[in-house]
Write an enzyme that holds these catalytic residues in place. Structure first.
Site, PDB file in Angstrom:
ATOM      1  N   HIS A 151       0.792  -1.314  -0.005  1.00 41.51           N
ATOM      2  CA  HIS A 151       0.060   0.048   0.063  1.00 41.51           C
ATOM      3  C   HIS A 151       0.951   1.232   0.059  1.00 41.51           C
ATOM      4  CE1 HIS A 151      -2.953  -2.932   0.995  1.00 41.51           C
ATOM      5  NE2 HIS A 151      -3.798  -2.178   0.400  1.00 41.51           N
ATOM      6  N   CYS A 171      -9.683  -3.179 -10.157  1.00 42.14           N
ATOM      7  CA  CYS A 171      -8.964  -2.046  -9.614  1.00 42.14           C
ATOM      8  C   CYS A 171      -7.727  -2.369  -8.547  1.00 42.14           C
ATOM      9  CB  CYS A 171     -10.126  -1.396  -8.313  1.00 42.14           C
ATOM     10  SG  CYS A 171     -10.474  -2.625  -7.330  1.00 42.14           S
TER      11      CYS A 171
HETATM   12  C1  PEP Z   1      -6.493  -5.085  -4.413  1.00 42.69           C
HETATM   13  O1  PEP Z   1      -6.279  -6.054  -3.629  1.00 42.69           O
HETATM   14  O2  PEP Z   1      -6.287  -5.212  -5.529  1.00 42.69           O
HETATM   15  C2  PEP Z   1      -7.021  -3.870  -4.146  1.00 42.69           C
HETATM   16  C3  PEP Z   1      -7.381  -3.035  -5.032  1.00 42.69           C
HETATM   17  O3  PEP Z   1      -7.164  -3.485  -2.762  1.00 42.69           O
HETATM   18  P1  PEP Z   1      -5.879  -2.969  -1.829  1.00 42.69           P
HETATM   19  O4  PEP Z   1      -4.847  -2.558  -2.895  1.00 42.69           O
HETATM   20  O5  PEP Z   1      -6.449  -1.740  -1.143  1.00 42.69           O
HETATM   21  O6  PEP Z   1      -5.708  -4.287  -0.995  1.00 42.69           O
END
Ligand code: PEP
Ligand code: MG
Length: 599
Positions: free
Chosen positions: A214, A528
């Site tokens: 993240h 996403c």
């Molecule tokens: C993912 O896991 O691809 C996602 C979009 O959520 P995050 O990156 O916030 O875990």
């Protein structure tokens, strides 16, 4: 400079490395070139409160100190593991130094002294640490011994670490940044990164962290060039020196020669010119050569990014990661506070849809206000929707805020890490009771009620997608976690970052499976995860049947350009061949050849 001192500066940044140009290689996680002033994070002292602890709370204070020591042992342990991977004497020297730190954290004079001050003087732990450090340093100085003088910095560093662990939050680590700073750190958490102000910071490099973490995602959305897995950097740059980050190539250059500096200034200008050219695409539609319209939406990590989202030409926000509301604070955001943030975004979007994902903490994303116990395996623990269902008050406040914001414009609710149909049913039941409560309170809410969607980011959810599609109004495929969980690769761990591969056939099959389940059930489906924002993957995702992509706002123009040059029929044909492969290298080759042929 002695080798041990070199190693000391690897951790503290307090000594003076040579001023000649030094180049470090790591993993580039956020493209672009930054040229700025090196700022060695964690090098400074932390100011410490001092107070008397009531006798009745002495046990708690001792426990707090023991936890800070255990935390420091864990942090140094992580660095020791890194040092073991380092080649040559650099790794060995660093290893010796870290061993010395560990010794100071087990049964040492420092620990005994602090424990005694807490027990006898009833001093709070951080003040006890600081007083003990001052005493030890004074006795070292009195001995006038060069060896002990060198040890002084080690003791200070261990003390600073203990104090940092004790003071925890509120944590404003970047308030004293010079303008145009390049932050160099052992590690930046997503919460640390959220505090970086792109007006003051030009980029960062860290020792720890993976490309799909993240922190890396946050860097991309803030548009900050960043490199992780940057072994040796803390010792190789001095605070205040010039440093270059090339986030595309994974390079950091400390004290560059004039010719290098000129070359990177030229490259930076070129990148900026390229971005300006791409931004002209803002108003043109994302349509393939053969006329298929693709929806490009933005992921939003922090509300401050909304201007960049609007400037990017995004067709809305496809993923609002609501975690920012819980970071860097001790308490929880109220329903009203969340409503204020969400409704403001709805207004700014002016009719474009806003997909709000409910809280997804756990793993590397922490929220101190929740007071969660440390999980033995955080990525598999009480996180995301599991936490929301265990502590429904948190979910109720979020749902109420979203429903109220939905009175001002289109919103959707997205649930993270869904695994079972039961979870969808449980949330629907809570949603119904929140709706009833808001109606009782006479507050306007979204009419009709917002769609309720499921993130598909756990292999089990992808495989159960047909059943979930009956209970979800839409799917958002989160390829970041889907890759992590399918391949059992920690997305935030730099030591396995080279194995993290969304092109693994197992990951692609799960994406295909979930997409087809959604299409059969006639519910919208988007991707996403980070691959949505990488033009290299556009043909693959479109060929799998995806027509909705959500990504960092900064990626939208590049992806749009790729889509406008893409023949969807040809892409679909190529993806059929790709899906017959069992080897990710071959898949990558087939995809790259297809992209190259399109120019
Ligand atoms: C993912 O896991 O691809 C996602 C979009 O959520 P995050 O990156 O916030 O875990
Ligand atoms: Mg996820």
């Amino acid at each position: 400079m002695g080798s041990e001192q070199d190693a000391a500066s690897a951790i503290t940044g307090s000594l003076h490395p040579p001023a000649e140009e030094r180049v470090f290689h790591g993993l580039g996680v956020s493209p672009g070139v930054a040229i700025g002033v090196a700022y060695l994070h964690n090098a400074g002292n932390v100011s410490v409160p001092e107070y008397r602890v009531p006798a009745s709370r002495l046990d708690d204070e001792r426990r707090r100190f023991a936890e800070a020591v255990a935390g420091a042992q864990g942090q140094i342990g992580k660095l020791q593991a890194r040092a073991r991977d380092l080649a040559g004497t650099g790794g060995e020297d660093l290893g010796y130094l870290l061993d010395a730190y560990q010794q100071m954290l087990t049964g040492s004079r420092l620990l005994r002294g602090v424990e005694r001050r807490i027990a006898e003087e009833r001093l709070n732990a951080e003040a006890a640490v600081q007083r003990e450090i001052t005493d030890i340093l004074a006795s070292f100085l009195a001995m006038d011994d060069a060896y002990l003088a060198a040890r002084a910095e080690d003791i200070r560093e261990v003390g600073r670490r203990l104090v940092r662990n004790l003071t925890k939050v509120p944590y404003k680590p970047f308030s004293l940044l010079p303008k145009n700073a390049v932050v160099l750190a052992e590690e930046l958490t997503p919460a640390d990164t959220a505090l970086l102000d792109p007006r003051r910071v030009s980029g960062f490099a860290t020792l720890l962290g993976g490309g799909a973490s993240h922190t890396a995602i946050m860097a991309r959305s803030l548009g900050l060039p960043a490199v992780v897995g940057m072994t040796g950097i803390m010792g190789g740059a001095r605070s205040g020196g010039t440093v270059i980050i090339d986030g595309g190539k994974g390079l950091v250059i400390a004290d560059p020669r004039p010719a290098t500096l000129a070359e990177f200034r030229r490259r930076r200008a070129e990148i900026l010119r390229g971005r300006r050219r791409l931004s002209l695409l803002r108003k043109v539609p994302a349509v393939t050569l053969d006329g298929a319209a693709i929806h490009l939406q933005a992921n939003l990590e922090l509300p401050g990014e909304i201007d960049a989202v609007l400037a990017s030409g995004a067709a809305g926000i496809g993923l609002l990661r609501s975690e920012f509301l819980y970071m860097n604070r001790d308490d929880l955001p109220s329903e009203d506070e969340q409503y204020a943030v969400f409704s403001q975004l709805v207004h700014r979007l002016d009719g474009l849809p806003l997909t709000i994902r409910t809280l997804d903490v756990g793993g590397e994303k922490i929220a101190p206000g929740l007071g969660l116990a440390t999980s033995p395996n955080p990525a598999l623990g009480l996180r995301a929707i599991r936490l929301a269902l265990k502590r429904p008050v948190i979910l109720e406040a979020q749902l109420a805020a979203v429903l109220r914001a939905g009175a001002h414009g289109p919103v959707r609710i997205l649930l993270p890490m869904v695994c079972t149909v039961d979870e969808m049913l449980a949330v629907r039941a809570i949603l119904d009771s929140v709706v009833a409560d808001l109606k009782r309170r006479g507050l306007p809410i979204a009419t009709p009620l917002p769609p309720l969607g499921a993130m598909i980011e756990v292999p089990g959810a992808a495989l159960a997608a047909d059943a979930l599609a009956w209970h979800a109004d839409f799917f958002a495929i989160g390829t970041n976690d889907l890759t992590q969980y399918t391949l059992a690769i920690d997305r935030a761990d730099e030591s396995v970052a080279h194995l993290y591969n969304p092109l693994h056939p197992a990951v692609l099959r799960l994406v295909q499976f979930a997409t087809e389940a959604a299409l059969r059930a006639r519910i919208p489906v988007s991707v996403c995860g980070e691959i949505a924002g990488d033009p290299r993957f556009s043909a693959l995702l479109l060929g799998l049947g995806i027509r909705d992509l959500s990504m960092s706002a900064g990626c939208i123009p590049m992806v749009k350009q790729r889509i406008r040059g893409l023949d969807l029929v040809a892409a679909t044909r190529r993806v059929r061949v790709i899906m017959d492969q069992s080897d990710s290298a071959r898949i990558a080759q087939l995809l790259d050849d297809f992209n190259a042929a399109a120019g």
